[in-house]
Design a protein around this motif. Structure first.
Motif, PDB file in Angstrom:
ATOM      1  N   HIS A  65       1.024  -6.246  -5.896  1.00 24.29           N
ATOM      2  CA  HIS A  65       1.803  -7.478  -5.893  1.00 24.29           C
ATOM      3  C   HIS A  65       3.295  -7.210  -5.691  1.00 24.29           C
ATOM      4  O   HIS A  65       3.976  -7.925  -4.955  1.00 24.29           O
ATOM      5  CB  HIS A  65       1.536  -8.215  -7.212  1.00 24.29           C
ATOM      6  CG  HIS A  65       2.240  -9.510  -7.358  1.00 24.29           C
ATOM      7  ND1 HIS A  65       1.910 -10.621  -6.627  1.00 24.29           N
ATOM      8  CD2 HIS A  65       3.282  -9.869  -8.146  1.00 24.29           C
ATOM      9  CE1 HIS A  65       2.707 -11.625  -6.978  1.00 24.29           C
ATOM     10  NE2 HIS A  65       3.552 -11.190  -7.886  1.00 24.29           N
ATOM     11  N   LYS A  68       5.002  -7.022  -2.184  1.00 22.76           N
ATOM     12  CA  LYS A  68       5.311  -8.245  -1.440  1.00 22.76           C
ATOM     13  C   LYS A  68       6.778  -8.620  -1.598  1.00 22.76           C
ATOM     14  O   LYS A  68       7.386  -9.189  -0.701  1.00 22.76           O
ATOM     15  CB  LYS A  68       4.421  -9.394  -1.917  1.00 22.76           C
ATOM     16  CG  LYS A  68       2.960  -9.194  -1.576  1.00 22.76           C
ATOM     17  CD  LYS A  68       2.097 -10.254  -2.208  1.00 22.76           C
ATOM     18  CE  LYS A  68       0.631  -9.903  -1.990  1.00 22.76           C
ATOM     19  NZ  LYS A  68      -0.241 -10.611  -2.898  1.00 22.76           N
ATOM     20  N   ASP A  72       7.227  -1.691   1.006  1.00 19.29           N
ATOM     21  CA  ASP A  72       6.585  -0.424   0.645  1.00 19.29           C
ATOM     22  C   ASP A  72       7.589   0.530   0.006  1.00 19.29           C
ATOM     23  O   ASP A  72       8.663   0.786   0.559  1.00 19.29           O
ATOM     24  CB  ASP A  72       5.967   0.234   1.880  1.00 19.29           C
ATOM     25  CG  ASP A  72       4.654  -0.401   2.288  1.00 19.29           C
ATOM     26  OD1 ASP A  72       4.172  -1.303   1.571  1.00 19.29           O
ATOM     27  OD2 ASP A  72       4.101   0.012   3.326  1.00 19.29           O
TER      28      ASP A  72
END
Length: 186
Positions: A65, A68, A72
């Motif tokens: 989660h 988002k 990354d």
């Protein structure tokens, strides 16, 4: 300073001092400045017999989660998810991977601390207003005494750092000491 910490009941919690947070994907320039202080604290704590526990982001690519919001970073098994070389875990240290801001959320950190007999946590690392804050919140709810090593934690900005430290002191009653003062207290 008149605080006395019992080494075998104290753990230094090193939050997210990872390649991606210090020099990589979510680089924090201010994070570099705390490395010498944190290294001295960790080494001093080890010599005194306190525990050193690393609470490290280890995200699952494409799933977690948090990715988002932040993109990354600290993907499990990558160089970015490794502790920076200057602070690398040593024999006798513990590493607890996490996938959320808090080092306690769905990890075995509390179980490890209970089995070690730890009562006091010394919070360090990145970021005072996010991962350090959320880990401290859960530590407080679980009944641990909390110390924040003020020169061994930081945030992206001075304002975020000051907000985070003030929040930890005001809301969780954290004692504020420098890393050197922590070592002297052990």
């Amino acid at each position: 300073m008149n605080m006395k910490l019992e080494p075998k009941k104290t753990a230094i919690i090193v939050v997210d001092m990872l390649n991606d947070f210090v020099t990589g994907a979510l680089q924090c320039e201010r994070g570099k400045a705390i490395v010498p202080h944190l290294k001295a604290l960790i080494e001093g704590a080890r010599k005194k017999g306190a525990y050193v526990i690393y609470s490290n982001d280890a995200h699952l690519k494409g799933i977690d989660h948090e990715l988002k919001l932040w993109g990354d970073h600290a993907i499990a098994g990558t160089k970015g998810a490794e502790v920076i070389p200057e602070l690398a875990p040593q024999e006798g240290d513990y590493v607890v991977p996490k996938r959320r801001y808090s080092g306690f959320f769905h990890t075995d950190l509390d179980l490890l601390l209970k089995e070690l007999g730890v009562e006091t946590l010394v919070m360090t690392g990145l970021h005072a207003h996010m991962c350090v804050r959320h880990t401290t919140a859960d530590a407080y709810q679980l009944g641990y005494s909390i110390v924040v090593a003020t020169d061994c934690t930081d945030s992206f900005t001075k304002e975020d750092y000051e907000y985070g430290i003030r929040y930890l002191k005001d809301v969780y009653g954290a004692a504020l000491l420098t890393g050197e003062e922590v070592v002297e207290s052990l």
